[in-house]
Design an enzyme around this catalytic site. Structure first.
Site, PDB file in Angstrom:
ATOM      1  N   GLY A  93       0.987  -1.263  -0.059  1.00 16.12           N
ATOM      2  CA  GLY A  93       0.004  -0.032  -0.121  1.00 16.12           C
ATOM      3  C   GLY A  93       0.749   1.333   0.129  1.00 16.12           C
ATOM      4  O   GLY A  93       1.733   1.370   0.663  1.00 16.12           O
TER       5      GLY A  93
ATOM      6  N   GLY B 249      -0.982   4.444  -0.051  1.00 22.28           N
ATOM      7  CA  GLY B 249      -1.803   5.607   0.552  1.00 22.28           C
ATOM      8  C   GLY B 249      -1.173   6.398   1.656  1.00 22.28           C
ATOM      9  O   GLY B 249       0.169   6.064   1.924  1.00 22.28           O
ATOM     10  N   LEU B 250      -1.878   7.067   2.255  1.00 26.34           N
ATOM     11  CA  LEU B 250      -1.312   7.862   3.403  1.00 26.34           C
ATOM     12  C   LEU B 250      -0.745   6.871   4.477  1.00 26.34           C
ATOM     13  O   LEU B 250       0.495   7.182   5.137  1.00 26.34           O
ATOM     14  CB  LEU B 250      -2.205   8.667   4.029  1.00 26.34           C
ATOM     15  CG  LEU B 250      -2.816   9.638   3.168  1.00 26.34           C
ATOM     16  CD1 LEU B 250      -4.063  10.498   3.860  1.00 26.34           C
ATOM     17  CD2 LEU B 250      -1.716  10.727   2.806  1.00 26.34           C
ATOM     18  N   ALA B 251      -1.289   5.751   4.789  1.00 27.63           N
ATOM     19  CA  ALA B 251      -0.612   4.905   5.642  1.00 27.63           C
ATOM     20  C   ALA B 251       0.516   4.039   5.303  1.00 27.63           C
ATOM     21  O   ALA B 251       1.444   4.205   5.858  1.00 27.63           O
ATOM     22  CB  ALA B 251      -1.926   3.871   6.174  1.00 27.63           C
ATOM     23  N   GLY B 252       0.428   3.492   4.000  1.00 27.72           N
ATOM     24  CA  GLY B 252       1.449   2.665   3.620  1.00 27.72           C
ATOM     25  C   GLY B 252       2.673   3.505   3.135  1.00 27.72           C
ATOM     26  O   GLY B 252       3.752   3.243   3.535  1.00 27.72           O
TER      27      GLY B 252
ATOM     28  N   HIS C 159     -22.172   6.894   3.271  1.00 27.30           N
ATOM     29  CA  HIS C 159     -21.807   8.459   3.586  1.00 27.30           C
ATOM     30  C   HIS C 159     -23.398   9.135   2.998  1.00 27.30           C
ATOM     31  O   HIS C 159     -23.821   8.772   2.174  1.00 27.30           O
ATOM     32  CB  HIS C 159     -20.769   8.775   2.628  1.00 27.30           C
ATOM     33  CG  HIS C 159     -20.192  10.224   2.762  1.00 27.30           C
ATOM     34  ND1 HIS C 159     -20.851  11.078   2.280  1.00 27.30           N
ATOM     35  CD2 HIS C 159     -19.097  10.825   3.280  1.00 27.30           C
ATOM     36  CE1 HIS C 159     -20.272  12.387   2.699  1.00 27.30           C
ATOM     37  NE2 HIS C 159     -18.990  12.161   3.137  1.00 27.30           N
TER      38      HIS C 159
ATOM     39  N   ARG D 139     -22.285  11.318  10.239  1.00 23.44           N
ATOM     40  CA  ARG D 139     -22.695  10.626   8.794  1.00 23.44           C
ATOM     41  C   ARG D 139     -23.620   9.706   9.156  1.00 23.44           C
ATOM     42  O   ARG D 139     -24.717   9.614   8.127  1.00 23.44           O
ATOM     43  CB  ARG D 139     -21.496  10.181   8.072  1.00 23.44           C
ATOM     44  CG  ARG D 139     -20.583  11.008   7.782  1.00 23.44           C
ATOM     45  CD  ARG D 139     -19.411  10.559   7.225  1.00 23.44           C
ATOM     46  NE  ARG D 139     -18.527  11.534   6.617  1.00 23.44           N
ATOM     47  CZ  ARG D 139     -17.380  11.657   6.328  1.00 23.44           C
ATOM     48  NH1 ARG D 139     -16.559  10.353   6.111  1.00 23.44           N
ATOM     49  NH2 ARG D 139     -16.633  12.553   6.004  1.00 23.44           N
TER      50      ARG D 139
ATOM     51  N   HIS E 213     -19.026   4.177   1.561  1.00 19.03           N
ATOM     52  CA  HIS E 213     -18.087   4.789   1.466  1.00 19.03           C
ATOM     53  C   HIS E 213     -16.874   4.321   2.237  1.00 19.03           C
ATOM     54  O   HIS E 213     -15.574   4.760   1.911  1.00 19.03           O
ATOM     55  CB  HIS E 213     -18.391   6.382   2.285  1.00 19.03           C
ATOM     56  CG  HIS E 213     -17.575   7.378   2.071  1.00 19.03           C
ATOM     57  ND1 HIS E 213     -16.851   7.956   0.898  1.00 19.03           N
ATOM     58  CD2 HIS E 213     -16.809   8.079   3.175  1.00 19.03           C
ATOM     59  CE1 HIS E 213     -15.946   8.740   1.257  1.00 19.03           C
ATOM     60  NE2 HIS E 213     -15.931   8.986   2.753  1.00 19.03           N
TER      61      HIS E 213
ATOM     62  N   GLU F  34      -6.917   2.291   6.680  1.00 18.58           N
ATOM     63  CA  GLU F  34      -8.417   1.925   6.954  1.00 18.58           C
ATOM     64  C   GLU F  34      -8.345   0.361   6.744  1.00 18.58           C
ATOM     65  O   GLU F  34      -9.520  -0.417   7.175  1.00 18.58           O
ATOM     66  CB  GLU F  34      -9.156   2.493   5.492  1.00 18.58           C
ATOM     67  CG  GLU F  34     -10.432   2.206   5.393  1.00 18.58           C
ATOM     68  CD  GLU F  34     -11.185   2.806   4.162  1.00 18.58           C
ATOM     69  OE1 GLU F  34     -10.599   3.659   3.725  1.00 18.58           O
ATOM     70  OE2 GLU F  34     -12.277   2.341   3.976  1.00 18.58           O
TER      71      GLU F  34
HETATM   72  C1  LIG Z   1     -14.296   9.820  -2.280  1.00 18.84           C
HETATM   73  C2  LIG Z   1     -13.727   9.696  -0.842  1.00 18.84           C
HETATM   74  C3  LIG Z   1     -13.470  11.033  -0.141  1.00 18.84           C
HETATM   75  C4  LIG Z   1     -12.835  10.920   1.148  1.00 18.84           C
HETATM   76  N1  LIG Z   1     -12.803  11.922   1.748  1.00 18.84           N
HETATM   77  C5  LIG Z   1     -12.152  12.201   3.095  1.00 18.84           C
HETATM   78  C6  LIG Z   1     -11.929  13.071   3.720  1.00 18.84           C
HETATM   79  O1  LIG Z   1     -12.164  14.176   3.321  1.00 18.84           O
HETATM   80  N2  LIG Z   1     -11.334  13.217   4.982  1.00 18.84           N
HETATM   81  C7  LIG Z   1     -10.900  11.808   5.568  1.00 18.84           C
HETATM   82  O2  LIG Z   1     -10.283  12.024   6.802  1.00 18.84           O
HETATM   83  N3  LIG Z   1     -11.109  10.842   5.047  1.00 18.84           N
HETATM   84  C8  LIG Z   1     -11.772  10.853   3.611  1.00 18.84           C
HETATM   85  N4  LIG Z   1     -11.994   9.705   2.842  1.00 18.84           N
HETATM   86  C9  LIG Z   1     -11.375   8.309   3.436  1.00 18.84           C
HETATM   87  C10 LIG Z   1      -9.847   8.416   3.304  1.00 18.84           C
HETATM   88  O3  LIG Z   1      -9.452   8.907   2.026  1.00 18.84           O
HETATM   89  C11 LIG Z   1      -9.543   6.872   3.257  1.00 18.84           C
HETATM   90  O4  LIG Z   1      -9.786   6.268   4.515  1.00 18.84           O
HETATM   91  C12 LIG Z   1      -7.745   6.931   3.484  1.00 18.84           C
HETATM   92  O5  LIG Z   1      -7.393   7.795   2.604  1.00 18.84           O
HETATM   93  C13 LIG Z   1      -7.257   5.482   3.511  1.00 18.84           C
HETATM   94  O6  LIG Z   1      -5.970   5.532   3.281  1.00 18.84           O
HETATM   95  P1  LIG Z   1      -5.028   4.135   3.320  1.00 18.84           P
HETATM   96  O7  LIG Z   1      -3.602   4.537   3.377  1.00 18.84           O
HETATM   97  O8  LIG Z   1      -5.510   3.412   4.357  1.00 18.84           O
HETATM   98  O9  LIG Z   1      -5.469   3.502   1.937  1.00 18.84           O
HETATM   99  P2  LIG Z   1      -5.527   3.762   0.207  1.00 18.84           P
HETATM  100  O10 LIG Z   1      -5.141   5.121   0.362  1.00 18.84           O
HETATM  101  O11 LIG Z   1      -6.794   3.425   0.058  1.00 18.84           O
HETATM  102  O12 LIG Z   1      -4.259   2.904  -0.191  1.00 18.84           O
HETATM  103  C14 LIG Z   1      -4.407   1.746  -0.252  1.00 18.84           C
HETATM  104  C15 LIG Z   1      -3.099   1.275  -0.855  1.00 18.84           C
HETATM  105  O13 LIG Z   1      -3.129  -0.212  -1.022  1.00 18.84           O
HETATM  106  C16 LIG Z   1      -2.933  -0.563  -2.131  1.00 18.84           C
HETATM  107  N5  LIG Z   1      -3.414  -2.065  -2.174  1.00 18.84           N
HETATM  108  C17 LIG Z   1      -4.566  -2.345  -2.020  1.00 18.84           C
HETATM  109  N6  LIG Z   1      -4.524  -3.777  -2.128  1.00 18.84           N
HETATM  110  C18 LIG Z   1      -3.410  -4.188  -2.686  1.00 18.84           C
HETATM  111  C19 LIG Z   1      -2.979  -5.550  -2.901  1.00 18.84           C
HETATM  112  N7  LIG Z   1      -3.824  -6.512  -2.857  1.00 18.84           N
HETATM  113  N8  LIG Z   1      -1.687  -5.574  -3.316  1.00 18.84           N
HETATM  114  C20 LIG Z   1      -0.918  -4.347  -3.512  1.00 18.84           C
HETATM  115  N9  LIG Z   1      -1.336  -3.188  -2.971  1.00 18.84           N
HETATM  116  C21 LIG Z   1      -2.668  -2.976  -2.632  1.00 18.84           C
HETATM  117  C22 LIG Z   1      -3.254   0.461  -3.117  1.00 18.84           C
HETATM  118  O14 LIG Z   1      -2.685   0.197  -4.585  1.00 18.84           O
HETATM  119  C23 LIG Z   1      -3.109   1.627  -2.428  1.00 18.84           C
HETATM  120  O15 LIG Z   1      -1.706   2.026  -2.705  1.00 18.84           O
HETATM  121  C24 LIG Z   1     -12.426   9.701   1.808  1.00 18.84           C
HETATM  122  C25 LIG Z   1     -12.713   8.460   0.917  1.00 18.84           C
HETATM  123  C26 LIG Z   1     -13.136   8.576  -0.221  1.00 18.84           C
HETATM  124  C27 LIG Z   1     -13.428   7.231  -0.951  1.00 18.84           C
END
Ligand SMILES: Cc1cc2nc3c(=O)[nH]c(=O)nc-3n(C[C@H](O)[C@H](O)[C@H](O)COP(=O)(O)OP(=O)(O)OC[C@H]3O[C@@H](n4cnc5c(N)ncnc54)[C@H](O)[C@@H]3O)c2cc1C
Ligand code: SF4
Ligand code: FES
Lengths: 639, 259
Positions: free
Chosen positions: A42, A44-47, A268, A332, A403, A427
């Protein structure tokens, strides 16, 4: 037998737990760090945040994502903002208040110690992001600007226009870019993790499919972190990106990691309503719109007049009426359910009757069009492109949409799952939001886990030692790779008559109708039976074109949908077992006379964590009791 | 809700093959409110049912923010409407019975992987040269310690809106990546945090852009016209100034030019 799970919460006063724990975490000396390899799934912000930070510290990080570049992880889509208890507005905010709001918002189903840590770390996130060049919105005086989000009475949300997630993620992406250049992080885009490799009881590697060539690849490490986001697309239509999936965490579940609270999903309240069955996703309209927009429906059921023709006295501003203290800014789950109640009573608007208005007329009168455009312009443009209607003149039509998933892999205070060496962040874990997440808190959790928590706890795990050398030649890798191969070959071999999307769509309908905004026993039982049928049919009748050894999107989706067809059942089972209503989980059997959720603290003040017992076997339900020592547990009220 | 029939002329190219070709398809029952990608989904469902190979294309968020999607539709990157990404294009902008050509983003540094999918990792490699502020976690001062004038913050945000889609490259007769690169350089040049590494950043990123084989900018302006996020061509002028300041400042020229 049902286990009682130990969250390993450090002892001592709430406010000191994390500092003390950090002090007590053993460290790895700088020169030894590069000897450790960490798999980070991952970006995203976390990974991505964790990968970059571990890279800065000198560890050897292998970072994977399914997109063509790490900058497109789904965090990019977050619109509204990120919370932090900075109290820059001098409106009485504090770590305590953010902690309190988050626990209350989660309907007293989250862990105190985790939420407190999150509130404490929130401030450092803003500082870090500013230092990295994230262009947050500012006031004319040059200080950072804030807005309000639902479920709270202070203004603590930091934002970058309607693109907060994008800007935070680009911060992560730039930190990652720097580490890639420095050689500490190796990036594997278009690589999907399809299984976890456990050696001697510890997570030691993954098997991936290279999404360009179709090749299966093995990677070994000293620790594995999953930060793979949420699983809302189990509903087919959701606000998530089309490639979001449960595959990584679901495979880990099947290898022994417990899955906590799978039924806690956030619907949502403000998405663009569904228009037809050709649709591939639902588009979110940020919660920040409820700062200035007023939600209403006509008072009379079946009123089909144009909104402009409905006089003020014949409109029902139902949130303001039902929740005068918070009005349009209720959390929400409450706003979503209230909209559904109005639509179910025949007061819904639009062609389908499954929509309510979100009206900006008053805001435009009060603030002027320019201010409204400055705050929400990009959302209005997005809306207009989809609906072909101008929200500056006609109220928006909105309806709830799946959502966010509060459920996820169970983790202890160290974000470690029940498989030693397997950590879960963002998440993908279940940890901080209880039964309902407040707006702008997911970005906060993603950044807190990524920049601050994961680097510390993973280092602690590595420093404790006891990790022998494991390479991808180990038999366990061969066995897992064979299993994965067989699974994908089997999908291709079915050569049935219905497409992957057909099945995904059917599953989505069942989930939405029966495991969605309100749930009851009969419906959940029917859902379980129906999902089993669908799963059975899938493996006999799905049609997946092409080859395994090629770029093949349909095959990718086929694997993900196979997992959703299993996860959906677990969600329904979890919802069935939880005989109460709390947050986003609303059981029709359990509500107050006014229709509000009724919790059963005596019997359900716990986390439910499910253990896989083998295909075709019933999973076991374990619990982690929730103890509230610092917060008085109340009935959640926003009236 | 009037259904349309749409004819598509789609570029097909097998993986590893040097040459591709256009193939004609017809999609029935297209609704005006459908998105362009949903029309391709519909086609792919049909092709799958008939036992043919679906058309590969990239997409993820499907709401114009991730930058994954990118097709040349009717000869224009991201389609004929300004300020939209491919995934935001709706069918109401086309006529019943119309024939629409669909091609990948073509450019030397973006090799085609399959059908409409291209490899844009060259952008990542440019970014790795200097598209960041070297600020380790743990060392940041308070977020309000350094006030930033709203106008500067807004300009930085304008530039930071780039989604890295590559349309600017696909539209440029020289396949220049200048708009993309200048957006990042500009963003960080407006912010005090980006200051210390300014000159070096410009030299290194521009050096990598050249090494990846992107062409020179000769001010055609096609990039700005197709950019879904309205990244202004003024950023390119700003980038040039940053480059000269960097060069005059005696920064590492060698790394920049690659020799
Ligand atoms: C439209 C929308 C608007 C939002 N607005 C807000 C907001 O305003 N404020 C707020 O706090 N939150 C908001 N959220 C929620 C928030 O964006 C997410 O919960 C958060 O960004 C998740 O971050 P993450 O790093 O956990 O995962 P993600 O950013 O989803 O990253 C997941 C990562 O894992 C990788 N991955 C997944 N499965 C695999 C696999 N099997 N193999 C390899 N890689 C994989 C993906 O490629 C990606 O790099 C919103 C969500 C949505 C959908
Ligand atoms: S500058 Fe515009 S066209 Fe170029 S990559 Fe960025 S968003 Fe896309
Ligand atoms: S799919 Fe994300 S911008 Fe088009």
């Amino acid at each position: 037998m049902s286990k009682i799970l130990d969250a390993k919460i450090p002892s001592g006063p709430l406010a000191d737990k994390w500092d003390r724990h950090e002090m007590e975490c053993p460290l790895v000396a700088p020169a030894n760090r590069r000897k450790f390899t960490i798999i980070m799934v991952g970006t995203g912000l976390a990974g991505g945040g964790a990968a970059a930070t571990l890279g800065e510290l000198g560890y050897n990080v292998l970072n994977f994502c399914v997109q063509d570049t790490s900058r497109r992880a789904h965090s990019v889509a977050a619109q509204g903002g990120i919370n932090a208890s900075k109290n820059y507005q001098n409106d009485g905010d504090s770590v305590e208040r953010l902690f309190y709001d988050t626990v209350k918002g989660g309907d007293y189903r989250s862990r105190e110690a985790n939420v407190y840590r999150l509130s404490q770390l929130s401030m450092g996130i803003i500082d870090q992001c500013v230092a990295m060049g994230v262009p947050f919105a500012r006031e004319y005086g040059g200080t950072l600007a804030n807005r309000s989000f639902g479920g709270v009475q202070v203004s603590r949300t930091f934002y970058a226009r309607g693109q907060t997630g994008q800007q935070l993620l680009l911060g992560v992406y730039s930190a990652l870019s720097r580490q890639i250049a420095a050689g500490t992080v190796k990036m594997f885009p278009r690589h999907e993790m399809l299984d976890l490799v456990v050696v001697d009881g510890k997570a030691r590697g993954i098997v991936c499919r290279d999404l360009v060539t179709g090749e299966m690849k093995r990677y070994a490490a000293d620790a594995v972190v999953l930060a793979t986001g949420g699983y809302s697309p189990v509903f087919y239509l959701s606000t998530n990106a089309v490639n979001c999936s449960a595959t990584a965490i679901w495979r880990a579940y099947k290898r022994g990691a417990l899955f906590a609270n799978p039924c806690y999903t956030q619907i949502h309240p403000t998405a663009i309503p569904q228009l037809g069955d050709y649709q591939s996703k639902l588009t979110l309209m940020s919660e920040s719109l409820r700062n200035d927009g007023r939600m209403w429906v006509p008072k009379a059921p079946g009123d089909k007049r144009r909104p402009a023709d409905i006089p003020e006295g014949e409109r029902d501003y139902f949130l303001e009426r039902r929740y005068p203290a918070f009005g349009n800014l209720v959390p929400r789950d409450i706003a979503a359910r209230a909209s559904k109640v109005e639509c179910d009573a025949g007061k819904g608007v639009g062609n389908t009757g499954f929509a309510v208005y979100l009206d900006f007329a008053d805001a435009i009168k009060r603030l002027g069009r320019d201010v409204v455009a400055d705050r929400y312009g990009n959302l209005f443009t997005m809306y207009e492109e989809i609906i072909a209607d101008d929200p500056y003149h006609t109220p928006m039509m909105i309806y709830p949409a799946p959502h966010y998933t509060m459920g996820g892999l169970w983790v202890d205070y160290n974000l470690e799952s029940t498989i030693p060496g397997l950590f879960v962040a963002g998440e993908a874990n279940f940890s901080d939001h209880g039964a309902n997440r407040l707006g702008a808190s997911a970005l906060m959790q993603g950044c807190a886990d990524g920049y601050f928590v994961v680097p510390r706890v993973v280092a602690g795990y590595l420093a404790r030692g006891g990790l022998g050398k494991v390479t991808t030649e180990h038999d366990a890798f061969g066995a897992v790779e064979d299993e994965v191969r067989r699974r994908y070959d089997a999908l291709l071999a079915v050569k049935g008559s219905r497409t992957v999307r057909d099945f995904h769509w059917d599953l989505g309908r069942v989930m939405w109708d029966k495991v969605g905004m309100d749930r009851d026993k009969a419906g959940l039982e029917a859902a379980i039976a129906r999902i089993r049928e669908l799963r059975e049919a899938y493996w006999h009748d799905v049609k997946v074109p092409g080859d395994a050894a090629d770029f093949n999107k349909q095959l990718e989706m086929a694997g993900r949908v196979a997992d959703f067809l299993e996860l959906g059942e677990l969600m329904a089972m979890d919802a069935l077992a939880r005989e109460e209503s709390c947050g986003g989980h609303f059981r029709a059997e359990h509500h107050t006379p006014e229709g509000e959720a009724r919790r059963d603290d005596e019997n359900f003040m716990h986390v439910a964590a499910w253990e896989h017992k083998g295909d075709g076997q019933a999973p076991a339900r374990h619990v982690e009791p929730l103890v509230y020592e610092n917060i008085e547990v109340k009935t959640r009220s926003y009236k | 809700m009037s259904e349309m029939t749409i004819h598509l002329k789609i570029w097909r190219q097998a993986r590893g093959e040097a040459k591709g070709r256009f193939v004609d398809y017809t999609v029935e029952k297209v609704l005006p409110e459908m998105s362009f990608l949903e029309t391709l989904d519909l086609l792919n469902e049909e092709l799958t049912r008939q036992g043919q190979q679906p058309v590969e294309f990239d997409s993820d968020c499907r709401e114009g923010i991730c930058g994954t999607c990118g097709l040349v539709i009717k000869g224009t990157a991201h389609g004929p409407n300004p300020k939209t990404t491919t995934c935001e294009v709706r069918m109401r902008h086309f006529r019943d019975g119309e024939t629409i050509t669909v091609e990948p983003f073509r450019a030397g540094p973006f090799p085609i992987l399959k059908d409409l999918v291209v490899d844009r990792t060259a952008f990542d490699r440019i970014q790795q040269q200097g598209g960041f502020v070297a600020a380790n976690v743990g060392s940041a001062p308070d977020g309000n310690a350094v006030p930033i004038p709203k106008l500067d913050a807004d300009k930085a945000m304008d530039a930071a809106s780039c989604i890295g889609c590559g349309a600017c490259v696909a539209a440029c007769p020289n396949a220049s990546a200048s708009l993309f690169v200048s957006a990042k350089i500009s963003q960080l040049s407006y912010l005090p945090q980006g200051g210390p590494e300014r000159g070096r950043r410009a030299l290194l990123m521009i050096g990598q852009m050249d090494r990846e084989g992107f062409g020179d900018c000769s001010n055609h302006g096609e990039c700005e016209a197709v950019c879904p996020k309205e990244i202004s061509i003024e950023n390119i002028a700003r980038m040039r100034r940053e480059f000269f300041k960097g060069a005059l400042g005696g920064h590492d020229r060698k790394a920049a030019t690659g020799d």
